[in-house]
Every structure is written in structure tokens, then in C-alpha cells.
Design an enzyme around this catalytic site. Structure first.
Site, PDB file in Angstrom:
ATOM      1  N   ASP A 167      -3.391   4.406  -1.734  1.00 15.85           N
ATOM      2  CA  ASP A 167      -4.351   4.888  -0.719  1.00 15.85           C
ATOM      3  C   ASP A 167      -4.446   6.410  -0.793  1.00 15.85           C
ATOM      4  O   ASP A 167      -3.928   7.116   0.073  1.00 15.85           O
ATOM      5  CB  ASP A 167      -3.869   4.406   0.659  1.00 15.85           C
ATOM      6  CG  ASP A 167      -4.932   4.557   1.727  1.00 15.85           C
ATOM      7  OD1 ASP A 167      -6.083   4.901   1.393  1.00 15.85           O
ATOM      8  OD2 ASP A 167      -4.606   4.325   2.906  1.00 15.85           O
TER       9      ASP A 167
ATOM     10  N   THR B 152     -11.374   6.162  11.176  1.00 16.77           N
ATOM     11  CA  THR B 152     -11.434   5.632  12.551  1.00 16.77           C
ATOM     12  C   THR B 152     -11.177   6.694  13.622  1.00 16.77           C
ATOM     13  O   THR B 152     -11.484   6.467  14.777  1.00 16.77           O
ATOM     14  CB  THR B 152     -10.440   4.469  12.751  1.00 16.77           C
ATOM     15  OG1 THR B 152      -9.255   4.773  12.031  1.00 16.77           O
ATOM     16  CG2 THR B 152     -11.017   3.167  12.281  1.00 16.77           C
TER      17      THR B 152
ATOM     18  N   LYS C  10       0.854  -1.195   0.000  1.00 15.50           N
ATOM     19  CA  LYS C  10       0.000   0.000   0.000  1.00 15.50           C
ATOM     20  C   LYS C  10       0.887   1.241   0.000  1.00 15.50           C
ATOM     21  O   LYS C  10       1.772   1.386   0.849  1.00 15.50           O
ATOM     22  CB  LYS C  10      -0.906  -0.004   1.235  1.00 15.50           C
ATOM     23  CG  LYS C  10      -1.825   1.210   1.316  1.00 15.50           C
ATOM     24  CD  LYS C  10      -2.924   1.013   2.345  1.00 15.50           C
ATOM     25  CE  LYS C  10      -2.565   1.460   3.736  1.00 15.50           C
ATOM     26  NZ  LYS C  10      -2.512   2.920   3.903  1.00 15.50           N
TER      27      LYS C  10
HETATM   28  O1  C5P Z   1      -0.638  -1.650  11.308  1.00 15.28           O
HETATM   29  P1  C5P Z   1      -0.478  -0.158  11.334  1.00 15.28           P
HETATM   30  O2  C5P Z   1      -1.312   0.508  12.400  1.00 15.28           O
HETATM   31  O3  C5P Z   1       0.950   0.303  11.344  1.00 15.28           O
HETATM   32  O4  C5P Z   1      -1.106   0.310   9.930  1.00 15.28           O
HETATM   33  C1  C5P Z   1      -1.181   1.652   9.623  1.00 15.28           C
HETATM   34  C2  C5P Z   1      -1.727   1.792   8.235  1.00 15.28           C
HETATM   35  O5  C5P Z   1      -3.119   1.474   8.192  1.00 15.28           O
HETATM   36  C3  C5P Z   1      -1.572   3.183   7.691  1.00 15.28           C
HETATM   37  O6  C5P Z   1      -1.114   3.089   6.341  1.00 15.28           O
HETATM   38  C4  C5P Z   1      -2.953   3.767   7.741  1.00 15.28           C
HETATM   39  O7  C5P Z   1      -3.202   4.659   6.685  1.00 15.28           O
HETATM   40  C5  C5P Z   1      -3.811   2.533   7.589  1.00 15.28           C
HETATM   41  N1  C5P Z   1      -5.167   2.715   8.138  1.00 15.28           N
HETATM   42  C6  C5P Z   1      -5.424   2.811   9.476  1.00 15.28           C
HETATM   43  N2  C5P Z   1      -6.702   2.948   9.953  1.00 15.28           N
HETATM   44  C7  C5P Z   1      -7.686   3.034   9.105  1.00 15.28           C
HETATM   45  C8  C5P Z   1      -7.460   2.958   7.741  1.00 15.28           C
HETATM   46  C9  C5P Z   1      -6.165   2.792   7.292  1.00 15.28           C
HETATM   47  O8  C5P Z   1      -4.516   2.783  10.281  1.00 15.28           O
HETATM   48  N3  C5P Z   1      -8.914   3.143   9.576  1.00 15.28           N
END
Ligand code: C5P
Length: 240
Positions: free
Chosen positions: A64, A120, A36
Site C-alpha cells: 500500500d 476517507t 497488506k
Molecule cells: O480495520 P482497520 O481500521 O484497523 O484498518 C486500517 C487499515 O485500513 C490501515 O492499513 C489503513 O491504511 C487502511 N485504510 C483505511 N481507510 C481507507 C483506506 C485504507 O483505514 N480509506
């Protein structure tokens, strides 16, 4: 070919430099199904980062961008995204169904559109401040489902949702409508003071019906990221 454990894993290249992104692509190639590319890396490096991932890896690419603009602009932007040859892109559902439809059209069947329902970090207070209906303030999950319906009706491929929402999304829209789930934390990688609040494990997420799990820091910050990814694969395969 049948979907394997690794195909469920989306690794976010949450870096500003192409060198760091390159290092992780090389490290994780073969252990994840998709990389991503988020706003930070794309703004800093532009389309060249997409080229780098394509050159170094056989994994799919998820851009994204969380697009949100007038329908005509989103349509044109999506045509350029499709030219880049990425597999998935995110578009906000908080504008209109017409905008989502234009996004899907602009993707020309080359790039699939995922709807972003409710970020979120938007809680009931944020929903109220945005002037949304009381029923959504009382139950932000109802807003997620309302926007998921817009994405479905517009022809989007799926939505981004938390692990806790996957079952309901699958019940309502069927198994072909993709549920992509961030906020994944394996039991062995619980972080202190985590900013992800509503977390699920990889095994839980896929058993609830998630098609793709976005998992960053538990892999990125492990002493051996490739081994951590393999542990996630094992957990997914055990749950399937
Ligand atoms: O697993 P980790 O928390 O490090 O993942 C972070 C990733 O997940 C980021 O790229 C963020 O944009 C994405 N993300 C998120 N919460 C969301 C949607 C996407 O953390 N609701």
C-alpha cells in the site's frame, strides 16, 4: 480453485517492527488471503519485509504505497515494485490518467494497480480547499466515481472504495473491476471512538460486491486473532 471466505480478507500489517509483523503473519497464515504492507512498515523495513511475508506465508501481498509522482517516476518505481513480486499496489488517482497508465505499464502484468480515489479523511471541505469543481464539493461521491473512471480507463485492476460505494462501482464498471473495501467492522467488534466513520460489516461488504475487505483492528486486537479471523470467514461465507 474457487474463491473461499479467507480469500476476501486482507490483513494490514500496521506495525513498525518486522518482529510484530512476523508474529501476525505466523498467527494468521491460512486464515487470510492477503497481507497488506503499508508505508510505516515498508519505510522502516524496506523490501525485506516483503521477503519475510513470502517466506512465511502463501497469502498474496498488497503493497500500500499510494504512489503519486510524475508519470516517468511512477513508471520506474512500479518496475521495481513488480521486481519485488507483490500482487497489488496502490496509486493515487488525483494526478493524471497518464500517470495511472504508466503505473499499469510499469507493473508489467506482474503487479496489479489499484486506484485510490478519495482518501476517507477528505470531506467536502477538503475537496473545496483543493480547488476542485463545485459539483465535487457538493457531492464528493461524484469525485470518487470520476476518479474510478480514470482508473478504469487507464487499465487499473480496481479501486479502493468504501462499502457504501461498492454497488455503484460494480454497476458502472462490471464485476471484473476490483472493489477493495476498508472500514470493515463486524457487529461483534464495534470500537469505541472509532476513527473509521463509514463502516460496513464483512457480510454487508461482500454482499454489496466487495472483492477484498481490509480488516485490521477487529482481528489484531482480539484476544485470539486467528479465531477472530475465522469468525470473519464464517460471516463472509454465510453472506456469499
Ligand atoms: O480495520 P482497520 O481500521 O484497523 O484498518 C486500517 C487499515 O485500513 C490501515 O492499513 C489503513 O491504511 C487502511 N485504510 C483505511 N481507510 C481507507 C483506506 C485504507 O483505514 N480509506
Amino acid at each position: 480453485m474457487e474463491k473461499q471466505g479467507k480469500d476476501y480478507i486482507v490483513f494490514p500489517l500496521d506495525f513498525s517492527s518486522v518482529q510484530q509483523a512476523y508474529d501476525y503473519v505466523r498467527l494468521l497464515e491460512g486464515n487470510v488471503g492477503m497481507f497488506k504492507i503499508g508505508l510505516e512498515l515498508f519505510i522502516n523495513q524496506g523490501p525485506s519485509v516483503v521477503e519475510m511475508v513470502k517466506k512465511e506465508s502463501s497469502a498474496k501481498i498488497f503493497l500500500d504505497l499510494k504512489l503519486h509522482d510524475i508519470s516517468a517516476t511512477v513508471f520506474r518505481a512500479m518496475q521495481r515494485v513488480a521486481d519485488l513480486g507483490v500482487d497489488l499496489v496502490t496509486v493515487h488517482c488525483s494526478s493524471s490518467q497518464a500517470m495511472l497508465e504508466k503505473a499499469v505499464q510499469g507493473g508489467q502484468g506482474k503487479t496489479d494497480v489499484l486506484g485510490v480515489t478519495l482518501l476517507t479523511d477528505n470531506d467536502a471541505t477538503a475537496v473545496a480547499a483543493a480547488g476542485l469543481k463545485d459539483e465535487f464539493v457538493d457531492d464528493p461521491n461524484a469525485l470518487v466515481m470520476h476518479r474510478a473512471q480514470m482508473a478504469f480507463d487507464a487499465g487499473c485492476t480496481g479501486i479502493v472504495c468504501s462499502g457504501q460505494e461498492v454497488k455503484q462501482v460494480k454497476q458502472q464498471f462490471g464485476k471484473e473491476f476490483l472493489a477493495v473495501t476498508p472500514g470493515i467492522r463486524p457487529a461483534w467488534a464495534l470500537l469505541e471512538n472509532d476513527d473509521q466513520k463509514r463502516v460496513t460489516t464483512p457480510g454487508q461488504a461482500v454482499s454489496f460486491g466487495s472483492d477484498l475487505i481490509v480488516i485490521g483492528r477487529p482481528i489484531r486486537d482480539a484476544d485470539d486473532p486467528a479465531r477472530a479471523a475465522q469468525k470473519v470467514i464464517d460471516e463472509i461465507e454465510a453472506a456469499l
